[in-house]
Design a protein around this motif. Structure first.
Motif, PDB file in Angstrom:
ATOM      1  N   SER A   1       0.831  -1.091   0.022  1.00 28.44           N
ATOM      2  CA  SER A   1      -0.157   0.143   0.093  1.00 28.44           C
ATOM      3  C   SER A   1       1.035   1.248   0.021  1.00 28.44           C
ATOM      4  O   SER A   1       1.988   1.138   0.407  1.00 28.44           O
ATOM      5  N   ILE A   2       0.413   2.517  -0.194  1.00 25.38           N
ATOM      6  CA  ILE A   2       1.060   3.541  -0.415  1.00 25.38           C
ATOM      7  C   ILE A   2       0.263   4.633   0.534  1.00 25.38           C
ATOM      8  O   ILE A   2      -1.054   4.858   0.200  1.00 25.38           O
ATOM      9  N   GLU A   3       0.856   5.248   1.281  1.00 26.19           N
ATOM     10  CA  GLU A   3       0.550   6.452   2.264  1.00 26.19           C
ATOM     11  C   GLU A   3       0.621   7.530   1.777  1.00 26.19           C
ATOM     12  O   GLU A   3       0.188   7.829   0.320  1.00 26.19           O
ATOM     13  N   ASN A   4       1.230   8.688   2.339  1.00 24.03           N
ATOM     14  CA  ASN A   4       1.447   9.931   1.547  1.00 24.03           C
ATOM     15  C   ASN A   4       2.356   9.838   0.216  1.00 24.03           C
ATOM     16  O   ASN A   4       3.335   9.115   0.238  1.00 24.03           O
ATOM     17  N   MET A   5       1.982  10.595  -0.777  1.00 26.66           N
ATOM     18  CA  MET A   5       2.558  10.772  -1.861  1.00 26.66           C
ATOM     19  C   MET A   5       2.852  12.180  -2.339  1.00 26.66           C
ATOM     20  O   MET A   5       1.983  12.999  -1.847  1.00 26.66           O
ATOM     21  N   GLY A   6       3.998  12.604  -2.592  1.00 26.28           N
ATOM     22  CA  GLY A   6       4.411  13.912  -2.754  1.00 26.28           C
ATOM     23  C   GLY A   6       5.341  14.161  -3.860  1.00 26.28           C
ATOM     24  O   GLY A   6       5.812  13.405  -4.243  1.00 26.28           O
ATOM     25  N   TRP A   7       5.175  15.679  -4.219  1.00 30.68           N
ATOM     26  CA  TRP A   7       6.406  16.016  -5.314  1.00 30.68           C
ATOM     27  C   TRP A   7       7.277  17.387  -4.559  1.00 30.68           C
ATOM     28  O   TRP A   7       6.495  18.140  -4.019  1.00 30.68           O
ATOM     29  N   TYR A   8       8.641  17.125  -4.612  1.00 31.28           N
ATOM     30  CA  TYR A   8       9.327  18.008  -4.272  1.00 31.28           C
ATOM     31  C   TYR A   8      10.171  18.618  -5.458  1.00 31.28           C
ATOM     32  O   TYR A   8      10.176  17.960  -6.510  1.00 31.28           O
ATOM     33  N   ARG A   9      10.900  19.779  -5.241  1.00 30.24           N
ATOM     34  CA  ARG A   9      11.607  20.391  -6.366  1.00 30.24           C
ATOM     35  C   ARG A   9      12.972  20.806  -5.573  1.00 30.24           C
ATOM     36  O   ARG A   9      13.192  21.146  -4.505  1.00 30.24           O
ATOM     37  N   GLN A  10      14.050  20.980  -6.376  1.00 31.40           N
ATOM     38  CA  GLN A  10      15.289  21.483  -6.053  1.00 31.40           C
ATOM     39  C   GLN A  10      15.812  22.359  -7.466  1.00 31.40           C
ATOM     40  O   GLN A  10      16.243  21.591  -8.440  1.00 31.40           O
TER      41      GLN A  10
ATOM     42  N   VAL B   1       6.486  20.684  -2.844  1.00 32.70           N
ATOM     43  CA  VAL B   1       5.704  21.346  -3.877  1.00 32.70           C
ATOM     44  C   VAL B   1       4.559  20.894  -3.300  1.00 32.70           C
ATOM     45  O   VAL B   1       3.507  22.082  -3.133  1.00 32.70           O
ATOM     46  N   ALA B   2       4.110  19.738  -3.215  1.00 30.92           N
ATOM     47  CA  ALA B   2       2.642  19.295  -3.044  1.00 30.92           C
ATOM     48  C   ALA B   2       2.524  17.882  -2.406  1.00 30.92           C
ATOM     49  O   ALA B   2       3.558  17.229  -2.647  1.00 30.92           O
ATOM     50  N   MET B   3       1.453  17.437  -1.720  1.00 26.54           N
ATOM     51  CA  MET B   3       1.248  16.451  -0.919  1.00 26.54           C
ATOM     52  C   MET B   3       0.165  15.759  -0.912  1.00 26.54           C
ATOM     53  O   MET B   3      -0.737  16.758  -0.874  1.00 26.54           O
ATOM     54  N   ILE B   4      -0.200  14.392  -1.074  1.00 28.10           N
ATOM     55  CA  ILE B   4      -1.815  14.045  -1.105  1.00 28.10           C
ATOM     56  C   ILE B   4      -1.594  12.926  -0.075  1.00 28.10           C
ATOM     57  O   ILE B   4      -0.613  11.953  -0.379  1.00 28.10           O
ATOM     58  N   THR B   5      -2.680  12.729   0.571  1.00 26.59           N
ATOM     59  CA  THR B   5      -2.496  11.437   1.531  1.00 26.59           C
ATOM     60  C   THR B   5      -3.263  10.512   0.707  1.00 26.59           C
ATOM     61  O   THR B   5      -3.758  10.725  -0.515  1.00 26.59           O
TER      62      THR B   5
ATOM     63  N   GLY C   1      -6.850  11.337  -0.165  1.00 32.24           N
ATOM     64  CA  GLY C   1      -7.172  12.383  -1.149  1.00 32.24           C
ATOM     65  C   GLY C   1      -7.006  13.859  -0.728  1.00 32.24           C
ATOM     66  O   GLY C   1      -7.020  14.514  -1.431  1.00 32.24           O
ATOM     67  N   SER C   2      -6.690  14.012   0.464  1.00 30.63           N
ATOM     68  CA  SER C   2      -6.495  15.328   0.994  1.00 30.63           C
ATOM     69  C   SER C   2      -4.981  15.968   0.612  1.00 30.63           C
ATOM     70  O   SER C   2      -4.294  14.717   0.556  1.00 30.63           O
ATOM     71  N   SER C   3      -4.938  17.218   0.159  1.00 31.52           N
ATOM     72  CA  SER C   3      -3.904  17.542  -0.409  1.00 31.52           C
ATOM     73  C   SER C   3      -3.357  19.142   0.404  1.00 31.52           C
ATOM     74  O   SER C   3      -4.195  19.648   0.776  1.00 31.52           O
ATOM     75  N   ASN C   4      -2.076  19.340   0.087  1.00 25.19           N
ATOM     76  CA  ASN C   4      -1.699  20.633   0.687  1.00 25.19           C
ATOM     77  C   ASN C   4      -0.499  21.040  -0.514  1.00 25.19           C
ATOM     78  O   ASN C   4       0.119  20.309  -1.012  1.00 25.19           O
ATOM     79  N   TYR C   5      -0.298  22.435  -0.503  1.00 24.45           N
ATOM     80  CA  TYR C   5       0.699  22.930  -1.467  1.00 24.45           C
ATOM     81  C   TYR C   5       1.554  23.949  -0.869  1.00 24.45           C
ATOM     82  O   TYR C   5       1.130  24.700  -0.119  1.00 24.45           O
ATOM     83  N   ALA C   6       2.755  24.142  -1.459  1.00 30.21           N
ATOM     84  CA  ALA C   6       3.521  25.141  -1.229  1.00 30.21           C
ATOM     85  C   ALA C   6       2.873  26.522  -1.837  1.00 30.21           C
ATOM     86  O   ALA C   6       1.865  26.591  -2.830  1.00 30.21           O
ATOM     87  N   ASP C   7       3.118  27.515  -1.040  1.00 29.27           N
ATOM     88  CA  ASP C   7       2.337  29.005  -1.158  1.00 29.27           C
ATOM     89  C   ASP C   7       2.595  29.311  -2.927  1.00 29.27           C
ATOM     90  O   ASP C   7       1.846  29.802  -3.393  1.00 29.27           O
ATOM     91  N   ALA C   8       3.754  29.133  -3.090  1.00 29.19           N
ATOM     92  CA  ALA C   8       4.465  29.418  -4.360  1.00 29.19           C
ATOM     93  C   ALA C   8       3.491  28.918  -5.668  1.00 29.19           C
ATOM     94  O   ALA C   8       3.579  29.551  -6.708  1.00 29.19           O
TER      95      ALA C   8
ATOM     96  N   ILE D   1      -2.138  18.413  -7.561  1.00 25.05           N
ATOM     97  CA  ILE D   1      -1.659  16.989  -7.358  1.00 25.05           C
ATOM     98  C   ILE D   1      -2.948  15.967  -7.188  1.00 25.05           C
ATOM     99  O   ILE D   1      -3.841  16.552  -6.823  1.00 25.05           O
ATOM    100  N   SER D   2      -2.720  14.938  -7.647  1.00 22.98           N
ATOM    101  CA  SER D   2      -3.727  14.000  -7.659  1.00 22.98           C
ATOM    102  C   SER D   2      -3.048  12.625  -7.637  1.00 22.98           C
ATOM    103  O   SER D   2      -1.649  12.443  -7.858  1.00 22.98           O
ATOM    104  N   ARG D   3      -3.769  11.457  -7.435  1.00 26.25           N
ATOM    105  CA  ARG D   3      -3.489  10.119  -7.555  1.00 26.25           C
ATOM    106  C   ARG D   3      -4.222   9.195  -8.050  1.00 26.25           C
ATOM    107  O   ARG D   3      -5.475   9.290  -7.731  1.00 26.25           O
TER     108      ARG D   3
END
Length: 120
Positions: A30-39, A48-52, A55-62, A69-71
């Motif tokens: 199974s997969i729990e939190n999934m997210g995107w980062y950037r450098q 950058v963004a994360m999704i549980t 399906g709950s998500s949160n984003y960087a202000d920028a 984000i979706s899954r």
């Protein structure tokens, strides 16, 4: 062995769009939190963004209002739809996920990164 493989990066003009994908393969229960980062060059890696899993998500202000984000749990895939891209979005984008390989083993994994370049 678990792997995260990103795709969809590339070169785009400012104002354009890209869609990143990241698929998990291997021993995945199974997969729990999934997210995107950037450098970006010379900068620290940032969320950058994360999704549980629910399906709950949160984003960087920028990126709020521009990125989504979706899954797809059946496909073990997380997506990042990036619209209205700006030159400051230029970076290597990394997928990240908390993956359970067994009932006793939950680990955090990173993908290899996919480059996004936004020209002005």
């Amino acid at each position: 062995q678990v792997q995260l493989v990103e795709s969809g990066g590339g070169l785009v003009q400012a104002g354009g769009s890209l869609r990143l994908s990241c698929v998990a393969s291997g021993r995945v229960l199974s997969i729990e939190n999934m997210g995107w980062y950037r450098q970006a060059p010379g900068k620290q890696r940032e969320l950058v963004a994360m999704i549980t899993s629910g399906g709950s998500s949160n984003y960087a202000d920028a990126v709020k209002g521009r990125f989504t984000i979706s899954r797809d749990n059946a496909k073990r895939t997380v997506y990042l739809q990036m619209n209205s891209l700006k030159p400051e979005d230029t970076a290597d984008y990394y997928c990240n996920a908390d993956i359970r390989s067994s009932y006793l083993l939950l680990r955090n994994y990173w993908g290899q990164g996919t480059p996004v370049t936004v020209s002005s």
